[in-house]
Write an enzyme that holds these catalytic residues in place. Structure first.
Site, PDB file in Angstrom:
ATOM      1  NE  ARG A  50     -28.786  -7.917  -1.548  1.00  0.00           N
ATOM      2  CZ  ARG A  50     -27.618  -8.557  -1.577  1.00  0.00           C
ATOM      3  NH1 ARG A  50     -27.543  -9.716  -1.481  1.00  0.00           N
ATOM      4  NH2 ARG A  50     -26.646  -7.804  -0.962  1.00  0.00           N
ATOM      5  CB  CYS A  71     -24.526 -13.339  -1.123  1.00  0.00           C
ATOM      6  SG  CYS A  71     -25.246 -12.171  -2.705  1.00  0.00           S
ATOM      7  CE  LYS A  79     -24.216  -5.586  -4.916  1.00  0.00           C
ATOM      8  NZ  LYS A  79     -23.622  -5.936  -3.802  1.00  0.00           N
ATOM      9  CG  ASN A  80     -20.361  -4.421  -4.340  1.00  0.00           C
ATOM     10  OD1 ASN A  80     -21.270  -4.765  -3.840  1.00  0.00           O
ATOM     11  ND2 ASN A  80     -19.866  -5.546  -4.934  1.00  0.00           N
ATOM     12  CG  ASP A 118     -18.790  -9.686  -6.904  1.00  0.00           C
ATOM     13  OD1 ASP A 118     -18.439  -8.731  -6.289  1.00  0.00           O
ATOM     14  OD2 ASP A 118     -18.719 -10.873  -6.151  1.00  0.00           O
ATOM     15  NE  ARG A 178     -19.520 -12.953   2.071  1.00  0.00           N
ATOM     16  CZ  ARG A 178     -20.546 -12.246   1.265  1.00  0.00           C
ATOM     17  NH1 ARG A 178     -21.669 -12.605   1.189  1.00  0.00           N
ATOM     18  NH2 ARG A 178     -19.922 -10.840   0.873  1.00  0.00           N
TER      19      ARG A 178
HETATM   20  C1  EPZ Z   1     -17.410  -7.711  -0.835  1.00  0.00           C
HETATM   21  O1  EPZ Z   1     -17.602  -8.636   0.089  1.00  0.00           O
HETATM   22  C2  EPZ Z   1     -18.639  -7.579  -1.975  1.00  0.00           C
HETATM   23  N1  EPZ Z   1     -19.743  -6.889  -1.274  1.00  0.00           N
HETATM   24  C3  EPZ Z   1     -18.803  -8.929  -2.519  1.00  0.00           C
HETATM   25  O2  EPZ Z   1     -19.830  -8.516  -3.569  1.00  0.00           O
HETATM   26  C4  EPZ Z   1     -17.602  -9.309  -3.247  1.00  0.00           C
HETATM   27  O3  EPZ Z   1     -17.882 -10.651  -3.728  1.00  0.00           O
HETATM   28  C5  EPZ Z   1     -16.275  -9.295  -2.027  1.00  0.00           C
HETATM   29  O4  EPZ Z   1     -16.299  -7.976  -1.530  1.00  0.00           O
HETATM   30  C6  EPZ Z   1     -14.857  -9.722  -3.012  1.00  0.00           C
HETATM   31  O5  EPZ Z   1     -14.729  -8.870  -4.014  1.00  0.00           O
HETATM   32  C7  EPZ Z   1     -19.871  -5.819  -1.193  1.00  0.00           C
HETATM   33  O6  EPZ Z   1     -18.869  -5.213  -1.555  1.00  0.00           O
HETATM   34  C8  EPZ Z   1     -21.149  -5.194  -0.624  1.00  0.00           C
HETATM   35  P1  EPZ Z   1     -14.580  -9.745   1.356  1.00  0.00           P
HETATM   36  P2  EPZ Z   1     -16.888  -8.723   1.329  1.00  0.00           P
HETATM   37  O7  EPZ Z   1     -14.378  -9.060   2.879  1.00  0.00           O
HETATM   38  O8  EPZ Z   1     -16.382  -7.243   1.794  1.00  0.00           O
HETATM   39  C9  EPZ Z   1     -12.847 -13.400   3.718  1.00  0.00           C
HETATM   40  C10 EPZ Z   1     -21.769  -9.108  -4.973  1.00  0.00           C
HETATM   41  O9  EPZ Z   1     -22.103 -10.032  -5.586  1.00  0.00           O
HETATM   42  N2  EPZ Z   1     -12.862 -12.621   4.974  1.00  0.00           N
HETATM   43  O10 EPZ Z   1     -13.315  -9.063   0.598  1.00  0.00           O
HETATM   44  O11 EPZ Z   1     -17.719  -9.443   2.415  1.00  0.00           O
HETATM   45  C11 EPZ Z   1     -14.298 -13.777   3.408  1.00  0.00           C
HETATM   46  O12 EPZ Z   1     -14.815 -14.970   4.148  1.00  0.00           O
HETATM   47  C12 EPZ Z   1     -20.937  -9.404  -3.400  1.00  0.00           C
HETATM   48  O13 EPZ Z   1     -21.863  -7.735  -5.321  1.00  0.00           O
HETATM   49  C13 EPZ Z   1     -12.194 -13.046   6.160  1.00  0.00           C
HETATM   50  O14 EPZ Z   1     -11.914 -14.298   6.498  1.00  0.00           O
HETATM   51  O15 EPZ Z   1     -15.849  -9.679   0.920  1.00  0.00           O
HETATM   52  C14 EPZ Z   1     -13.962 -14.084   1.803  1.00  0.00           C
HETATM   53  O16 EPZ Z   1     -13.371 -15.336   1.698  1.00  0.00           O
HETATM   54  C15 EPZ Z   1     -21.043 -10.718  -3.150  1.00  0.00           C
HETATM   55  N3  EPZ Z   1     -12.660 -12.104   7.347  1.00  0.00           N
HETATM   56  C16 EPZ Z   1     -12.636 -13.179   1.621  1.00  0.00           C
HETATM   57  O17 EPZ Z   1     -12.081 -12.815   2.642  1.00  0.00           O
HETATM   58  C17 EPZ Z   1     -12.960 -11.036   7.330  1.00  0.00           C
HETATM   59  O18 EPZ Z   1     -12.983 -10.467   8.311  1.00  0.00           O
HETATM   60  C18 EPZ Z   1     -13.033 -11.851   0.836  1.00  0.00           C
HETATM   61  O19 EPZ Z   1     -14.024 -11.425   1.793  1.00  0.00           O
HETATM   62  C19 EPZ Z   1     -13.513 -10.529   6.252  1.00  0.00           C
HETATM   63  C20 EPZ Z   1     -13.271 -11.236   4.970  1.00  0.00           C
END
Ligand code: EPZ
Length: 432
Positions: free
Chosen positions: A397, A117, A22-23, A305, A122
């Site tokens: 999803r 989610c 998915k991701n 995840d 975020r």
């Molecule tokens: C991706 O989300 C995945 N979603 C999430 O999977 C997964 O949990 C996450 O990566 C971590 O591996 C998709 O790929 C569609 P991040 P993403 O940016 O990109 C902070 C699932 O269940 N952050 O790596 O949104 C953020 O708040 C979903 O399949 C900032 O501070 O995650 C978090 O604490 C849920 N500023 C951390 O970084 C930013 O600009 C990691 O977020 C971006 C992120």
């Protein structure tokens, strides 16, 4: 509204084939907007996040043809740069990827702040940092992210926070920028590598994906490709948890064992048997598991995840387990639901302490998000008695044919139409 009804206690036996990731696919599909020729993407999972993504692209003018339920032909040459409204963006977080791809192709993008989610705060500050570094002006008005750039020029970008989304968006915005872009503190998840491999198959010049430093040399155009999405490491991990929770014996096919290493190591540690083959793994549940400590971490650490699903297995491990969620600040919303099944869990901030119990008992529970729903399914499969899992749209999803695959392994699970109590009571009132 639909719910799963699961009668726990059946050991899972047999074979299951894992679908495309998915991701990875929610990044690869928008990435085809950067191509100057049609693309064919194979091994796409038949899940609602894919449906939504293809719907958005089709409404923007892309020609989309499903060759079969897992293969899509996409011609984005007719696609027009249109804003992506909140109605669409609230459905999934991955709509943020349209920022990077539309900016990369049109030098402008207008996309609503994302939904997805609810795992706590975020922000997208790292995404915006990246776009700004490449020469875009970023504005936010009325909940819409507005990007404009006369030119996109390669630059050096250091992410203050390790972010999958920001890394993916940075790659997509940079592939056609002028000159060299270097992304440091890049995310190393398998789906980041899969996107880079797909773009390189289209003629991009990306090296270092999967390491902390990714270098992207801008190219003028990208040709079409036929590309197959990698298997979903989190779906595979979820089936590992289901096999463990039911003390079954399951061959999980179409996996990349290397991607599963952090998950496999934890299952081995608690007493689950795992046999690794080239593109499959066999998981053999044991009678007794021992508690352990889990700390989520960006890849190659234990994936956030998989945190809920692992916790579901640990509810019946002997002794205490400690689960630390270091990525998101609110990823324990499923704990209340596990408590309804008799789990003994206390949560303090980003740490959950799980005291193992003999066995969970079936109960009506609610999916609070995608992986929470998966955790409740794992718990219900191993529990005594019947569970009803509501709000399963979250699960659908990200998991293709979840109940069909589980039934194929001997699980007693059915999907039932659940009358919506709110609309029904309103209708009843009207009828009086
Ligand atoms: C991706 O989300 C995945 N979603 C999430 O999977 C997964 O949990 C996450 O990566 C971590 O591996 C998709 O790929 C569609 P991040 P993403 O940016 O990109 C902070 C699932 O269940 N952050 O790596 O949104 C953020 O708040 C979903 O399949 C900032 O501070 O995650 C978090 O604490 C849920 N500023 C951390 O970084 C930013 O600009 C990691 O977020 C971006 C992120």
């Amino acid at each position: 509204m639909e719910k799963y009804v699961i009668k726990g206690g059946s050991k899972l036996f047999g074979e299951v084939t894992i679908s495309g990731a998915k991701n990875a696919v929610v990044a690869i599909l928008p990435a085809t907007i950067l191509a100057d020729e049609p693309c064919v993407i194979e091994n796409i999972p038949n899940i609602s996040d894919v449906t939504i993504t293809l719907q958005i692209m089709s409404e923007m003018g892309a020609n989309i043809r499903m060759r079969n339920k897992n293969t899509v032909e996409i011609d984005t040459r007719p696609l027009r740069n249109m804003p992506i409204p909140y109605e669409k963006a609230k459905l999934m977080r991955a709509t943020t990827y349209f920022l990077g791809t539309l900016l990369g192709r049109f030098h402008s993008a207008r996309v609503s702040m994302p939904g997805g989610c609810n795992l706590g705060d975020r922000p997208i500050d790292q995404h915006l940092k990246c776009f700004t570094a490449l020469g875009a002006e970023c504005g936010i008005d009325g909940g819409m992210v507005d990007l404009k750039a006369d030119r996109l020029i390669g630059n050096q970008i250091f992410f203050d926070k390790n972010s999958v989304g920001a890394t993916i968006n940075g790659i997509m915005a940079a592939v056609k920028a002028e000159g060299l872009t270097i992304i440091e503190n890049a995310a190393k998840e398998p789906h980041v590598v899969d996107l880079a491999n797909c773009l390189n198959s289209m003629g991009a010049d990306i090296i270092g994906a999967g390491t902390d430093v990714i270098k992207i040399r801008g190219v003028k155009e990208l040709h079409g490709t036929t590309y197959s999405v990698i298997p979903d490491q989190i779906e595979a991990g979820t089936f590992m948890a289901a096999a463990a929770a039911t003390r079954g014996n399951v061959l999980i096919k179409n996996v990349i064992p290397k991607h599963l290493e952090p998950i496999t190591n934890k299952f081995l540690k608690i007493g689950v048997q795992v046999e690794q083959y080239d593109d499959s793994i066999r998981v053999i549940g044991g009678e007794n598991y021992v508690g352990t400590s889990i700390k989520t971490h960006p890849h190659p650490g234990f994936p956030t995840d998989m945190q809920p699903q692992m916790s579901a297995v640990l509810t019946c491990a002997k002794g205490a387990s400690m689960v630390t969620e270091s990525i998101f600040d609110n990823r324990f919303r499923y704990v209340d639901e596990l408590r309804r099944m008799g789990a003994n869990i206390s949560v303090e901030g980003r740490v959950a302490v799980i005291e193992g119990v003999e066995r969970l008992k079936g109960a009506p529970v609610r999916s609070t998000d995608l992986r929470a729903g998966a955790a409740l399914i794992v718990a219900a499969l191993g529990a005594e008695g019947t569970s009803e899992i509501y709000d399963i749209f979250h699960v659908e999803r990200g998991y293709e044919n979840m109940e069909v695959k589980l039934r194929g392994l001997g699980a007693n699970i059915i999907k039932v139409e659940e009358p919506d109590p709110v609309s029904d009571s309103a209708a009843a009132k009207k009828a009086v």
